[in-house]
Design a protein around this motif. Structure first.
Motif, PDB file in Angstrom:
ATOM      1  N   LEU A 123      -0.493   0.196 -16.802  1.00  0.00           N
ATOM      2  CA  LEU A 123      -0.088  -1.132 -16.348  1.00  0.00           C
ATOM      3  C   LEU A 123       1.380  -1.153 -15.928  1.00  0.00           C
ATOM      4  CD1 LEU A 123      -1.911  -3.354 -19.004  1.00  0.00           C
ATOM      5  CD2 LEU A 123      -2.581  -2.959 -16.630  1.00  0.00           C
ATOM      6  N   LEU A 124       2.233  -0.427 -16.637  1.00  0.00           N
ATOM      7  CA  LEU A 124       3.640  -0.363 -16.250  1.00  0.00           C
ATOM      8  C   LEU A 124       3.807   0.347 -14.911  1.00  0.00           C
ATOM      9  CD1 LEU A 124       5.295   0.422 -19.694  1.00  0.00           C
ATOM     10  CD2 LEU A 124       5.651  -1.625 -18.316  1.00  0.00           C
ATOM     11  N   LYS A 125       3.009   1.398 -14.682  1.00  0.00           N
ATOM     12  CA  LYS A 125       3.027   2.048 -13.373  1.00  0.00           C
ATOM     13  C   LYS A 125       2.561   1.084 -12.287  1.00  0.00           C
ATOM     14  CE  LYS A 125       2.192   6.759 -15.095  1.00  0.00           C
ATOM     15  NZ  LYS A 125       1.215   7.869 -15.149  1.00  0.00           N
ATOM     16  N   SER A 126       1.609   0.229 -12.633  1.00  0.00           N
ATOM     17  CA  SER A 126       1.124  -0.767 -11.673  1.00  0.00           C
ATOM     18  C   SER A 126       2.237  -1.742 -11.304  1.00  0.00           C
ATOM     19  CB  SER A 126      -0.073  -1.521 -12.254  1.00  0.00           C
ATOM     20  OG  SER A 126      -1.145  -0.650 -12.541  1.00  0.00           O
ATOM     21  N   VAL A 127       3.062  -2.106 -12.292  1.00  0.00           N
ATOM     22  CA  VAL A 127       4.201  -2.982 -12.009  1.00  0.00           C
ATOM     23  C   VAL A 127       5.141  -2.307 -11.013  1.00  0.00           C
ATOM     24  CG1 VAL A 127       6.257  -4.052 -13.009  1.00  0.00           C
ATOM     25  CG2 VAL A 127       4.074  -4.201 -14.208  1.00  0.00           C
ATOM     26  N   ASP A 128       5.415  -1.016 -11.245  1.00  0.00           N
ATOM     27  CA  ASP A 128       6.306  -0.279 -10.332  1.00  0.00           C
ATOM     28  C   ASP A 128       5.728  -0.218  -8.928  1.00  0.00           C
ATOM     29  OD1 ASP A 128       7.981   0.172 -12.463  1.00  0.00           O
ATOM     30  OD2 ASP A 128       7.167   2.154 -12.916  1.00  0.00           O
ATOM     31  N   VAL A 129       4.434   0.070  -8.829  1.00  0.00           N
ATOM     32  CA  VAL A 129       3.792   0.174  -7.515  1.00  0.00           C
ATOM     33  C   VAL A 129       3.784  -1.182  -6.814  1.00  0.00           C
ATOM     34  CG1 VAL A 129       1.557   0.514  -6.389  1.00  0.00           C
ATOM     35  CG2 VAL A 129       2.393   2.200  -8.013  1.00  0.00           C
ATOM     36  N   LEU A 130       3.470  -2.235  -7.548  1.00  0.00           N
ATOM     37  CA  LEU A 130       3.471  -3.572  -6.946  1.00  0.00           C
ATOM     38  C   LEU A 130       4.860  -3.958  -6.472  1.00  0.00           C
ATOM     39  CD1 LEU A 130       1.125  -5.922  -9.009  1.00  0.00           C
ATOM     40  CD2 LEU A 130       1.119  -5.547  -6.548  1.00  0.00           C
ATOM     41  N   ARG A 131       5.864  -3.638  -7.269  1.00  0.00           N
ATOM     42  CA  ARG A 131       7.236  -3.960  -6.886  1.00  0.00           C
ATOM     43  C   ARG A 131       7.614  -3.216  -5.595  1.00  0.00           C
ATOM     44  NH1 ARG A 131       9.771  -3.066 -11.712  1.00  0.00           N
ATOM     45  NH2 ARG A 131       9.679  -5.238 -12.399  1.00  0.00           N
ATOM     46  N   ALA A 132       7.204  -1.942  -5.509  1.00  0.00           N
ATOM     47  CA  ALA A 132       7.492  -1.162  -4.307  1.00  0.00           C
ATOM     48  C   ALA A 132       6.716  -1.693  -3.102  1.00  0.00           C
ATOM     49  CB  ALA A 132       7.146   0.308  -4.548  1.00  0.00           C
ATOM     50  N   MET A 133       5.464  -2.108  -3.314  1.00  0.00           N
ATOM     51  CA  MET A 133       4.662  -2.652  -2.217  1.00  0.00           C
ATOM     52  C   MET A 133       5.266  -3.956  -1.697  1.00  0.00           C
ATOM     53  SD  MET A 133       0.797  -1.999  -3.669  1.00  0.00           S
ATOM     54  CE  MET A 133      -0.071  -2.455  -2.180  1.00  0.00           C
ATOM     55  N   LEU A 134       5.697  -4.808  -2.609  1.00  0.00           N
ATOM     56  CA  LEU A 134       6.310  -6.074  -2.199  1.00  0.00           C
ATOM     57  C   LEU A 134       7.617  -5.837  -1.452  1.00  0.00           C
ATOM     58  CD1 LEU A 134       5.613  -8.073  -5.476  1.00  0.00           C
ATOM     59  CD2 LEU A 134       4.746  -8.693  -3.221  1.00  0.00           C
ATOM     60  N   ALA A 135       8.418  -4.893  -1.967  1.00  0.00           N
ATOM     61  CA  ALA A 135       9.695  -4.601  -1.306  1.00  0.00           C
ATOM     62  C   ALA A 135       9.465  -4.055   0.097  1.00  0.00           C
ATOM     63  CB  ALA A 135      10.498  -3.606  -2.150  1.00  0.00           C
ATOM     64  N   ALA A 136       8.487  -3.145   0.238  1.00  0.00           N
ATOM     65  CA  ALA A 136       8.201  -2.582   1.556  1.00  0.00           C
ATOM     66  C   ALA A 136       7.669  -3.646   2.513  1.00  0.00           C
ATOM     67  CB  ALA A 136       7.192  -1.437   1.418  1.00  0.00           C
ATOM     68  N   THR A 137       6.795  -4.495   2.012  1.00  0.00           N
ATOM     69  CA  THR A 137       6.233  -5.554   2.857  1.00  0.00           C
ATOM     70  C   THR A 137       7.310  -6.538   3.278  1.00  0.00           C
ATOM     71  OG1 THR A 137       4.114  -5.345   1.691  1.00  0.00           O
ATOM     72  CG2 THR A 137       4.450  -7.334   2.993  1.00  0.00           C
ATOM     73  N   LYS A 138       8.200  -6.880   2.344  1.00  0.00           N
ATOM     74  CA  LYS A 138       9.284  -7.806   2.681  1.00  0.00           C
ATOM     75  C   LYS A 138      10.202  -7.219   3.743  1.00  0.00           C
ATOM     76  CE  LYS A 138      13.028 -10.503   0.595  1.00  0.00           C
ATOM     77  NZ  LYS A 138      13.739 -10.842  -0.666  1.00  0.00           N
ATOM     78  N   ALA A 139      10.465  -5.912   3.637  1.00  0.00           N
ATOM     79  CA  ALA A 139      11.350  -5.245   4.598  1.00  0.00           C
ATOM     80  C   ALA A 139      10.611  -4.814   5.862  1.00  0.00           C
ATOM     81  CB  ALA A 139      12.011  -4.040   3.943  1.00  0.00           C
ATOM     82  N   LYS A 140       9.298  -5.130   5.913  1.00  0.00           N
ATOM     83  CA  LYS A 140       8.464  -4.738   7.059  1.00  0.00           C
ATOM     84  C   LYS A 140       8.468  -3.225   7.248  1.00  0.00           C
ATOM     85  CE  LYS A 140       8.839  -9.120   9.606  1.00  0.00           C
ATOM     86  NZ  LYS A 140       9.403  -9.879   8.487  1.00  0.00           N
ATOM     87  N   GLN A 141       8.403  -2.515   6.110  1.00  0.00           N
ATOM     88  CA  GLN A 141       8.325  -1.063   6.100  1.00  0.00           C
ATOM     89  C   GLN A 141       6.933  -0.630   5.652  1.00  0.00           C
ATOM     90  OE1 GLN A 141      10.813   0.976   7.111  1.00  0.00           O
ATOM     91  NE2 GLN A 141      12.081  -0.816   7.584  1.00  0.00           N
ATOM     92  N   PRO A 142       6.504   0.597   6.015  1.00  0.00           N
ATOM     93  CA  PRO A 142       5.179   1.058   5.590  1.00  0.00           C
ATOM     94  C   PRO A 142       5.105   1.240   4.078  1.00  0.00           C
ATOM     95  CG  PRO A 142       6.397   2.836   6.676  1.00  0.00           C
ATOM     96  CD  PRO A 142       7.181   1.578   6.896  1.00  0.00           C
TER      97      PRO A 142
END
Length: 686
Positions: A91-110
């Motif tokens: 679950l903690l890894k899921s938090v990290d992945v979600l945080r990275a996905m949100l950051a990439a989406t916000k920055a319009k990065q893959p």
């Protein structure tokens, strides 16, 4: 009417990042032996909310991942999967992945699709192989299909083999569409749970010429055949963002339980902070309330708007100072009334200034919250048992300071774990608790904030520090250093006591960066350590970078502001107290030490009123880990000044931090003491 949802993206990302911080904090406090059900529900609601928001805005990859995560969390809160340390790590890894996905989406990065897919596979593997109904189910090749297979099996656990036919009446209020609610997304989410039939009622639809754009005239009757529990169905309606009436009627169906359902799409709406209470089957449930329910007591305001407001208040403070100075030279009828009005204006201005500054103040918990996870992960990597104690997390300081103090604190905590806390075997041999303790505390002291980072580890080894410093050429072979001077060596650039270089430490780029960053914020850092008992680092910072308490000094025809945090004391030297050393530099004795003198008129190229040291004053200041004496013509007094950035409108000037406008309308430069000391040292070395 078409609503442009992109205008809500920033709010979605901000709220999602805050929700992930809350989720991570809850996970770190989770007791795997006897987990608190409300904690699991809190984590589930975070995942459900992010999933709903992502689906609303069309962020499909985030929606798919959080759907799998939500399914696992549903298994956990239903006690169908036991919570173990391995599940918490997942679950903690899921938090990290979600945080990275949100950051990439916000920055319009893959997005890192492979990393997401690998973790999603691990999540679904846990779901499909859970003990019970899903144990024998094969892992589907399609990740979405596997997730939905687990969801169906879990939902059917209450009444295995039986379906329920739900009749749902949805009667929205007139502002249903205006508030951005899309009923089609609700219907798609329901379709995930079973076979859905939707009937729209058009009886309230007026003639075309009488229609109001955005007004909802429709209502719907829904028929859903599903094995899902009632709570899962009601959950879909939790974020219906308008006044509406919702009724549920259930009847037992004789249809057989389907083997697997794989929906074509997964769409939901964001969930609120808490699920709605389940009522009787036919009881009307108010899904959303009127405008009073939308009043959360706070609003989101962009930082640039707050900065603009602070600048405007700063201009008012300067204008008030000008009026006060002008009023002193006026006499005649009405003068007393004018001065009384200006005094009242001053009281109101100070209250306004304090209120505006409080808008930028945030609790330091926003920074402290990142450390429980970091301490946990780094302790596991280094095979050390470390407990983190945090106090004073409600202490507030300026947002700008808050953003910049995070990295120095990370360096300090990492050093405490790597260099300070001993291994369990060493601690046991010395009679200590095998689990080391790191304590982080924040508190207000006068007009400053103090942040303390301490550990109960081995402390600083002074002999080893001196040996390393001499080997690196940082200390002369014959230099005799005090205990305090030895401890200060750890802040020198390139200094490290690590025997080998790792990704944690050993490159000598840690503590000097900490001191430089703290100095750049107008603060200072001190260290106290006792061998075998631990170390304490104390950081002192200004509450805000927008206003500074300063000491006005005169140098020639110019006025400079010395920040009070950097000022120790002022004194007038006699000729016998000053010594000129071999290279021409002047030093004077101060509290069992010799301090160099920096003549400010030489540094800035001015014509002074006093050239002899006994004709002027020396102000002792501290910065960049050093103390020096600044020679000035005179002291003009202490005052609070509004900071105006020079770099924004002009450029960087050595020794100058910013500027301010005085009461007479003249400009005074605010000295950057650490940079002034460094620049003066470089000039002398050249």
């Amino acid at each position: 009417m078409t609503i442009d949802l992109t205008q809500f993206h920033d709010a979605f990302f901000d709220e999602s990042f805050e929700a992930l911080d809350s989720m991570e904090s809850t996970l770190l406090k989770l007791d795997t032996g006897s987990p608190d059900s409300e904690s699991i529900n809190t984590i589930f609601r975070v995942a459900h909310s992010i999933k709903g928001g992502a689906a609303t805005f069309g962020f499909g990859e985030i929606t798919s991942f959080t759907h799998s995560l939500e399914t696992l969390l549903d298994e956990l809160r239903g006690n169908r999967i036991a919570i173990s340390p391995q599940i918490c790590d997942l679950l903690l890894k899921s938090v990290d992945v979600l945080r990275a996905m949100l950051a990439a989406t916000k920055a319009k990065q893959p997005i890192d699709a492979q990393g997401v897919a690998d973790l999603q596979f691990d999540i679904e593997l846990v779901i499909v192989h859970r003990e019970g109904a899903s144990a024998a189910a094969p892992l589907a090749a399609n990740s979405s299909a596997a997730s939905d297979l687990a969801a169906v099996a879990a939902a059917g656990a209450e009444q295995p083999g039986r379906l329920v036919e739900w009749q749902i009446d949805l009667r929205p209020g007139p502002q249903f569409f205006e508030r951005g609610t899309d009923p089609v997304r609700i219907f798609r989410e329901l379709a995930v749970l079973g076979n859905l039939m939707v009937t729209a009622h058009l009886d309230a639809l007026p003639p075309c010429q009488d229609m109001e754009p955005g007004r909802c005239y429709l209502s719907w009757s829904l028929s859903l055949v599903s094995d899902a529990p009632e709570a899962a169905i009601r959950e879909i309606f939790e974020w219906v963002n308008a006044d509406c009436e919702l009724t549920f009627r259930a009847s037992q169906s004789s249809l057989p339980m389907p083997a697997v359902r794989v929906p074509a799409a997964v769409v939901t709406l964001p969930a609120p902070a808490a699920p709605l209470p389940a009522g009787d089957a036919a009881q009307p449930v108010p899904v959303a309330q009127s405008s009073s329910a939308m009043d959360s007591g706070s609003i989101r305001v962009g930082v640039e708007k707050i900065d603009e407001l602070i600048n405007t208040v700063g201009e008012l403070v300067i204008t008030h100072a000008m009026l006060s100075q002008i009023s002193r030279g006026i006499s005649g009828p009405g003068t007393e009334g004018l001065r009384t009005a200006i005094q009242q204006l001053e009281r109101n201005m100070r209250q306004l200034q304090e209120s505006v500054m409080r808008v930028r103040m945030l609790p330091i918990s926003a920074v402290f919250s990142r450390f429980p996870r970091m301490v946990r992960d780094l302790g596991q990597r280094l095979e050390k048992q470390v407990d983190l104690k945090i106090t004073g997390e409600t202490t507030e300081l300026d947002k700008t300071v808050l953003e910049k103090i995070g990295d120095p604190l990370v360096h300090l905590v990492r050093n405490c774990i790597d260099h300070g806390i001993e291994s369990a075997a060493v601690r046991a041999a010395t009679g200590k608790n095998i689990a080391g303790t790191i304590h982080m505390n924040a508190s207000h002291r006068g007009g400053s904030i103090c942040i303390e980072v301490s550990d109960d580890g081995g402390g600083l080894d002074c002999e080893r520090i001196v040996a390393k410093a001499r080997a690196a050429g940082l200390v002369g072979a014959d230099d005799n250093l005090s205990r305090e001077e030895i401890q200060e060596l750890i802040f020198l650039p390139g200094f490290s006591t690590a025997e080998i270089t790792t990704d944690v430490s050993g490159r000598g780029v840690g503590m000097d960066v900490v001191r430089r960053n703290v100095s750049d914020l107008g603060g200072k850092i001190e260290v106290q350590s006792e061998r075998g008992r631990g170390s304490q680092f104390l950081i002192t910072l200004p509450l805000t970078l927008a206003i500074v308490d300063g000491l006005s000094v005169a140098v020639g025809d110019q006025t400079y502001i010395l920040p009070m945090m950097s000022t120790i004391e002022s004194l007038r030297l006699s000729p016998t107290q000053v010594t000129t050393i071999a290279d021409g530099r002047e030093v004077f004795a101060f509290r069992d030490d010799y301090l160099p003198i920096i003549r400010l008129y030489r540094f800035f190229g001015l014509t002074p009123r006093a050239r002899a040291l006994h004709d002027g004053l020396v102000v002792v200041v501290e910065g960049a880990g050093r103390r020096v004496g600044l020679f000035v013509d005179d002291l003009l007094g202490q005052q609070q000044v509004v900071i105006k950035s020079l770099e924004t409108n002009y450029g960087h000037v050595a020794g100058i931090a910013a500027a301010t406008i005085l009461g007479d309308g003249s400009v005074a430069l605010i000295l950057d003491v650490p940079d002034l000391i460094r620049s003066a040292s470089r000039r002398e070395a050249a």
